[in-house]
Structure formats: C-alpha cells, structure tokens
Design a protein around this motif. Structure first.
Motif, PDB file in Angstrom:
ATOM      1  N   GLN A 323      28.633  47.253  52.738  1.00 45.82           N
ATOM      2  CA  GLN A 323      29.861  47.507  53.430  1.00 45.82           C
ATOM      3  C   GLN A 323      29.637  48.898  54.395  1.00 45.82           C
ATOM      4  N   ARG A 324      29.105  49.667  53.712  1.00 42.94           N
ATOM      5  CA  ARG A 324      28.794  51.132  54.594  1.00 42.94           C
ATOM      6  C   ARG A 324      27.918  50.811  55.608  1.00 42.94           C
ATOM      7  N   GLU A 325      26.840  50.168  55.302  1.00 47.53           N
ATOM      8  CA  GLU A 325      25.720  49.919  56.502  1.00 47.53           C
ATOM      9  C   GLU A 325      26.429  49.042  57.515  1.00 47.53           C
ATOM     10  N   ARG A 326      27.333  48.185  57.306  1.00 54.26           N
ATOM     11  CA  ARG A 326      28.146  47.407  58.403  1.00 54.26           C
ATOM     12  C   ARG A 326      29.099  48.516  59.138  1.00 54.26           C
ATOM     13  N   TYR A 327      29.587  49.251  58.570  1.00 54.35           N
ATOM     14  CA  TYR A 327      30.620  50.121  59.340  1.00 54.35           C
ATOM     15  C   TYR A 327      30.381  51.432  59.671  1.00 54.35           C
ATOM     16  N   ILE A 328      29.475  52.097  59.002  1.00 54.79           N
ATOM     17  CA  ILE A 328      28.885  53.454  59.280  1.00 54.79           C
ATOM     18  C   ILE A 328      27.758  53.619  59.815  1.00 54.79           C
ATOM     19  N   PRO A 329      27.111  54.172  61.011  1.00 51.90           N
ATOM     20  CA  PRO A 329      28.186  55.056  61.686  1.00 51.90           C
ATOM     21  C   PRO A 329      28.769  54.304  62.863  1.00 51.90           C
ATOM     22  N   SER A 330      28.432  52.907  62.886  1.00 46.60           N
ATOM     23  CA  SER A 330      29.040  52.193  64.196  1.00 46.60           C
ATOM     24  C   SER A 330      30.360  52.348  64.405  1.00 46.60           C
ATOM     25  N   MET A 331      31.103  52.490  63.296  1.00 44.70           N
ATOM     26  CA  MET A 331      32.853  52.694  63.389  1.00 44.70           C
ATOM     27  C   MET A 331      32.908  54.016  64.267  1.00 44.70           C
ATOM     28  N   MET A 340      38.301  48.326  70.266  1.00 45.88           N
ATOM     29  CA  MET A 340      38.017  48.546  68.963  1.00 45.88           C
ATOM     30  C   MET A 340      38.814  47.347  68.180  1.00 45.88           C
ATOM     31  N   GLY A 341      39.658  46.657  68.707  1.00 49.22           N
ATOM     32  CA  GLY A 341      40.532  45.474  68.218  1.00 49.22           C
ATOM     33  C   GLY A 341      41.664  46.260  67.498  1.00 49.22           C
ATOM     34  N   TRP A 342      42.580  45.289  67.029  1.00 50.27           N
ATOM     35  CA  TRP A 342      44.082  45.838  66.511  1.00 50.27           C
ATOM     36  C   TRP A 342      43.719  46.516  65.076  1.00 50.27           C
ATOM     37  N   THR A 343      42.630  46.474  64.624  1.00 51.85           N
ATOM     38  CA  THR A 343      42.758  47.384  63.315  1.00 51.85           C
ATOM     39  C   THR A 343      42.238  48.507  63.478  1.00 51.85           C
ATOM     40  N   ALA A 344      42.215  49.081  64.521  1.00 51.45           N
ATOM     41  CA  ALA A 344      41.240  50.626  64.824  1.00 51.45           C
ATOM     42  C   ALA A 344      42.076  51.667  64.129  1.00 51.45           C
ATOM     43  N   SER A 345      43.422  51.617  64.208  1.00 50.69           N
ATOM     44  CA  SER A 345      44.328  52.704  63.630  1.00 50.69           C
ATOM     45  C   SER A 345      44.181  52.904  62.020  1.00 50.69           C
ATOM     46  N   PHE A 346      43.500  51.906  61.546  1.00 50.99           N
ATOM     47  CA  PHE A 346      43.656  52.107  59.971  1.00 50.99           C
ATOM     48  C   PHE A 346      42.358  51.640  59.321  1.00 50.99           C
ATOM     49  N   ASP A 347      41.372  51.043  60.126  1.00 53.65           N
ATOM     50  CA  ASP A 347      40.076  50.922  59.429  1.00 53.65           C
ATOM     51  C   ASP A 347      39.610  52.084  58.853  1.00 53.65           C
ATOM     52  N   PHE A 348      39.504  53.242  59.880  1.00 49.01           N
ATOM     53  CA  PHE A 348      38.891  54.387  59.408  1.00 49.01           C
ATOM     54  C   PHE A 348      39.589  55.039  58.156  1.00 49.01           C
ATOM     55  N   GLY A 349      40.755  55.075  58.003  1.00 49.00           N
ATOM     56  CA  GLY A 349      41.357  55.684  56.635  1.00 49.00           C
ATOM     57  C   GLY A 349      41.173  54.873  55.422  1.00 49.00           C
ATOM     58  N   TRP A 350      41.347  53.581  55.369  1.00 52.74           N
ATOM     59  CA  TRP A 350      40.861  52.804  54.261  1.00 52.74           C
ATOM     60  C   TRP A 350      39.445  52.869  53.565  1.00 52.74           C
ATOM     61  N   PHE A 351      38.725  52.849  54.736  1.00 57.54           N
ATOM     62  CA  PHE A 351      37.258  52.850  54.482  1.00 57.54           C
ATOM     63  C   PHE A 351      36.805  54.307  53.858  1.00 57.54           C
ATOM     64  N   ALA A 352      37.287  55.315  54.447  1.00 60.40           N
ATOM     65  CA  ALA A 352      37.321  56.663  53.936  1.00 60.40           C
ATOM     66  C   ALA A 352      37.678  56.784  52.365  1.00 60.40           C
ATOM     67  N   MET A 367      33.359  61.729  57.358  1.00 63.58           N
ATOM     68  CA  MET A 367      34.632  61.032  58.168  1.00 63.58           C
ATOM     69  C   MET A 367      35.674  62.115  58.029  1.00 63.58           C
ATOM     70  N   ALA A 368      35.740  63.022  57.152  1.00 61.58           N
ATOM     71  CA  ALA A 368      36.732  64.137  57.043  1.00 61.58           C
ATOM     72  C   ALA A 368      36.526  65.190  58.105  1.00 61.58           C
ATOM     73  N   ASP A 369      35.198  65.409  58.476  1.00 57.36           N
ATOM     74  CA  ASP A 369      34.924  66.415  59.609  1.00 57.36           C
ATOM     75  C   ASP A 369      35.266  65.745  60.890  1.00 57.36           C
ATOM     76  N   TYR A 370      34.887  64.124  61.032  1.00 56.81           N
ATOM     77  CA  TYR A 370      34.977  63.669  62.071  1.00 56.81           C
ATOM     78  C   TYR A 370      36.592  63.726  62.582  1.00 56.81           C
ATOM     79  N   TYR A 403      34.663  57.927  71.091  1.00 55.59           N
ATOM     80  CA  TYR A 403      35.088  58.289  69.857  1.00 55.59           C
ATOM     81  C   TYR A 403      36.418  57.549  69.528  1.00 55.59           C
ATOM     82  N   ILE A 404      36.829  57.345  68.349  1.00 52.38           N
ATOM     83  CA  ILE A 404      38.097  56.665  68.097  1.00 52.38           C
ATOM     84  C   ILE A 404      39.281  57.323  68.650  1.00 52.38           C
ATOM     85  N   HIS A 405      40.241  56.694  69.341  1.00 59.07           N
ATOM     86  CA  HIS A 405      40.877  57.291  70.103  1.00 59.07           C
ATOM     87  C   HIS A 405      42.560  56.600  69.515  1.00 59.07           C
ATOM     88  N   ASN A 406      42.673  56.215  68.348  1.00 59.02           N
ATOM     89  CA  ASN A 406      43.648  55.777  67.798  1.00 59.02           C
ATOM     90  C   ASN A 406      43.942  55.923  66.228  1.00 59.02           C
TER      91      ASN A 406
END
Length: 541
Positions: A323-331, A340-352, A367-370, A403-406
């Motif tokens: 899962q990490r390989e799939r989402y990080i760092p491409s997210m 980024m699709g309708w999940t943009a605003s919470f993909d980041f938080g739950w994966f962190a 992700m915290a630094d980001y 960068y993520i803007h949501n």
C-alpha cells in the motif's frame, strides 16, 4: 580519592535500587509530547469543550441526502481515539484532563445535530448511484421503501455512527475505570418532536444495550458486516465496533468480540474484502446483491488498516508495504492543477494514521512535514491544526506546483495530529494490553491548570516506584503553577527531584521541602515556577 568515592556511590546505587542518585532516573527515558503534538492535543480538547451546537472549524455538514467523510461524528470519534493514544502512551499518570475530554466528546457525539442525519439518510439506498458529468455521485433510482426511514441511530445499520460510539464508550471505561455509561439511560438520544406540542422522542441506551444491539446485528447477517448506509457494508466501518466489543468484553467478562473477530475475518478472506492481488480494501459490499465493489483508495486502506491492526497485526503489516508503494510518494506531488478525485481531502490523513500505527516513522515524518509545509498550519487558542481549504468538498485539484491543495476538517482537525501523536502499535497496545485494576491504584497527578501548563509527560514506573512528570508553560503566561499528587504510600519516604536536583524528602513524619504541602485528603500539593520546562521525579527511597 574523589573518583573512588564516586565509583563507590554508583556501585551502591546499582546494587540497591532503593538508594539512588538524583540522576538515576532520567525523564528522557519516557515518552514526552513535543510542542506540536501538545498543540494537536489542545486543539482536539478545544473542540471537545465547545458548547453544544457549536461546530466552529468543523466544516460544512448537509446530511439531508447523504453524509460525508468529514462528518462531525468522525471528527469527534477520531479526536477521542487520538486523545486516548496520548493518555495511554504519554500521560498515563495524568487522568482528569483526558477523562473530562473523553466524557465531553461522548456527550457531543450524542447531541442531535451529530446523529439525526440518519432520519434522512435511512430513506435511501445510496449504493444505487452513479457519477454525473462533474464527477459527483448521484442516485439514479428510488423505491417505495425510500419514503420511510427511522430515527434511532443505533438500532439497525448506521454502524458508521454506532460503532464509533461503542468504541468511544469502551475506551472511556478502560482508560478511566469509569462505568457511568453502564447506567440505564446514560446514553439518551432525543429527537425533536414530530408535531408541534409533542414531547421529544427519547431513545435510551447504555453501554450494555449498545454492545448487545451491535453484536446481534453481526450475528443476524452471518458476520458479513453491519451496514453503514442502507445496502452498503464498509470494511473499515466494521472495525470500530469490533474494537468497542473488545473493551466491553474486557470490562464485563463477556466474549462477543472473540466470535465477531473470528467470523468476520473468515468473511473478509472468503469475499476478498481486501483484494489479495492489489492488497487494497474494497469500496463496499452491496448487501442485497451480495456483490463486492472493489476500489483503490488510500483513505480506505488507511482507515481499515489502522483499526484492524489493533486485532490483526501481522496481516495488516503484511499488506502495508504494498500500500505504501502504491500511494507514497505519488500522492504527495503530481501535475499542477491535476484533479485528484473526490477523496483528495482525506486520503492523506487516514494513510498517515496507518503509517503511524505500523511504525513507519519515516513516512509519518515525511507526511507531517508535508502538512506543515503545504497545509497552512495554524495556532489558535493554544491548539495546532490545519484549516480547511475553501471549497474542500468540490475542489480536488492540485496547486500550481502540483502539491495537494485540498484539506478537509477531518484531516486538518484530527487525522494528521493523531498520526503525529500515535506511536508504533499505538492502538494495538491499547486493545491488547488494557489497564488492569492495579493501574488505578498507582500514584497520579491532577489539578494542573490547563491554560497555564502543559503536561508533556506523566508516568508512574512501578519497577522503580517513581512518578515522572514534565511540565511546560501553557498558552497563558503564569509565574507559577501547582499540581496535586495522589496515592503516595503513607508508609514510604519519597525523594523529590526537580530537573535532576534533589529538593529533599517527602514523608508524613518530617518537614516538607519548600513548595510542597500535604492536603487534608492526604494528597501532596506541589507548587513551582514555570517560566520554562521542568521535570519532576517523586521516587520512593
């Protein structure tokens, strides 16, 4: 000669733990909250302490047709889990602040504006929907059944609410040995009168009834899972009632969770709730059609994974590298202005949050630094959070640098802070090493002025018979602060150490060091200057 005396003193201290130097216990050997972690804690407590009906900073919520992943219930629930992790891992000897916050979050959870969406959402089968030209999901058909819903948010389905409430109540009982929610009617839901002049409709629950209602739903549908919205079982939403049942069993001697975990895991494996090829969590199960709808969402993997890890550790850790390989760092970065699709605003938080639970410190730090660099971090009333971006519900595009803007409220208010606070196996330990009665007989502190001081560390080391406390100045400047120490043994003599320097002995039979005072109830009051951080050790001799 001086060197020989020093060596001899060290040897005596090592041979006899009861005779030690002021420095034989190092506060830095125990976890402590950083400034930013403490800021996240304060922000979540601030949310807990808002007045009923005040949802400032918690985003938009229009539940007439459906609810969002930013719903109030998720923010309250995950704030409760984050504060539970804080208390368990950093401040287990500082009870009152976290107990009050936990109770307050449960009270806010049962406030009508949080759960009465169900009277509307229960009218619709939201799995019968498609995407419109703007990428938004809309229903394409309705049936006669859609005209009727129900108002009780716990009795059937809606596990996206009741499962969280059960977990919150179970955590409260375990962490504080507080059984107020076992009392009949302690969780009472009041729905506005249907007609003018009528009394509100009341639905009475308590910890026992809530646990039984949820267990029965698992069993009735042969452990496929309990529906959130009608006709939809989400794997991640069913993890929370499992955790709630684990603590209910621990406190009440039942065994609901053993059967549910065993049988639900069989279903997950047989029906591929997590696809064995892609290692990703399904979107949902269509119950009536008995059809698994596959998906690839960082939020689903992060949400399901962090919670299931608490009872299925090895399995989740086997999935995580894929899962990490799939989402990080491409997210984290892509083409400028790319959707980024309708999940943009919470993909980041739950994966962190998943990364923190499995102990991927590097990814959590990245992700915290980001978030600190791109989510406009803000200090407000002593709390640290990331404000929601404008139009976060509809604006899924990256910024001009890619960068993520949501940022939505569940991510900015709770999830990033939770990930930053939660250590490796944070939830796993809470659910597999719950506190026994002996924990509540140990020394602890209370009555720290919340505005004047931050308790960054508070732990009793029973092997060394020592209480270790670290205080830092709070958001309101003060020249001094006090705290109360409870449950010191009347028959023992203790040494009081401040910042490595012995201030003297504490006992019932001799004068006390300056700044200390025995209270009438037998507790010890300690007063100290607090212009900078100080660490205290109270160690039995």
């Amino acid at each position: 000669m001086r060197a020989l005396l020093t060596s001899a003193t060290l040897l005596i201290a090592l041979m006899n733990p009861g005779v030690g130097l002021a420095a034989d216990i190092n506060p830095e050997d125990y976890r402590a909250l950083s400034t930013k972690q403490m800021g996240h804690v304060r922000h979540m407590i601030n949310i807990a302490n808002q007045l009923d009906g005040d949802f400032s900073l918690m985003g938009e919520f229009d539940p007439v047709y459906y609810m969002s992943f930013h719903a109030y219930q998720f923010q309250f629930a995950f704030a409760a889990y984050a504060l539970a992790s804080t208390h368990y891992h950093y401040t287990p000897a500082h009870r009152d602040l976290y107990q009050k916050a936990s109770n307050r979050l449960i009270k806010r959870m049962i406030y009508k504006d949080v759960w009465d969406y169900w009277a509307h959402t229960s009218k619709f089968d939201l799995t019968d929907r498609t995407e419109d030209a703007f990428g938004l999901e809309t229903m394409i058909s309705r049936t006669e059944e859609d005209l009727y819903g129900w108002i009780d948010p716990n009795i059937k389905k809606n596990i996206m609410y009741s499962g969280h409430l059960l977990q919150m109540v179970g955590l409260h009982a375990m962490l504080f040995d507080d059984h107020r929610y076992d009392e009949p009617g302690s969780l009472t839901f009041r729905f506005a009168p249907v007609e003018y002049g009528q009394d509100p409709i009341e639905m009475e629950y308590d910890h026992h009834r809530l646990a039984k209602v949820i267990y029965d739903q698992f069993a009735e549908d042969h452990f496929r899972g309990i529906e959130c919205e009608r006709n939809a079982v989400y794997a991640e939403c069913n993890q929370h009632p499992i955790l709630g049942l684990m603590h209910y069993d621990f406190k009440h001697g039942t065994s609901f969770s053993l059967e549910v975990r065993r049988e639900f895991k069989k279903t997950m494996e047989a029906r591929h709730y997590v696809n064995p090829e892609t290692h990703t969590t399904m979107y949902f199960l269509k119950v009536r059609e008995d059809e698994v709808v596959p998906a690839t969402y960082a939020w689903a993997d992060g949400w399901n994974g962090h919670a299931q890890h608490a009872w299925d550790k090895e399995y989740i850790e086997s999935l995580y590298p894929h899962q990490r390989e799939r989402y990080i760092p491409s997210m984290l970065r892509g083409w400028p202005f790319w959707p980024m699709g309708w999940t943009a605003s919470f993909d980041f938080g739950w994966f962190a949050l998943l990364a923190s639970e499995v102990g991927d410190v590097e990814t959590v730090q990245t992700m915290a630094d980001y978030a600190d660099a791109h989510f406009e971090p803000t200090w407000r009333d002593g709390g640290y959070y990331y404000p929601s971006t404008d139009y976060y519900i509809f604006n899924y595009f990256r910024d001009w640098l890619g960068y993520i803007h949501n940022v939505g409220p569940v991510t900015g208010n709770v999830l990033v802070g939770f990930a930053r606070i939660n250590p490796k196996d944070g939830l796993w330990e809470i659910y597999n090493r719950p506190w026994e009665k002996s924990h509540f007989a140990e020394p602890f502190i209370s009555d720290v002025d919340y505005l004047q001081a931050s308790v960054k560390r508070a732990v009793f080391d029973n092997k060394k018979d020592a209480l270790v406390v670290t205080l830092a100045p709070g958001p309101v400047e003060s020249t001094e602060v006090s705290f109360t120490v409870h449950q010191l043994a009347a028959t023992k003599t203790y040494e009081l150490i401040k910042d490595g320097k012995s201030l003297g002995d504490i006992s019932k039979n001799q004068p006390l060091p300056p700044g200390t005072l025995w209270r009438d109830d037998g507790a010890l009051l300690i007063t100290t200057a607090l212009r900078e951080q100080h660490s205290f050790i109270i160690k039995a001799k």
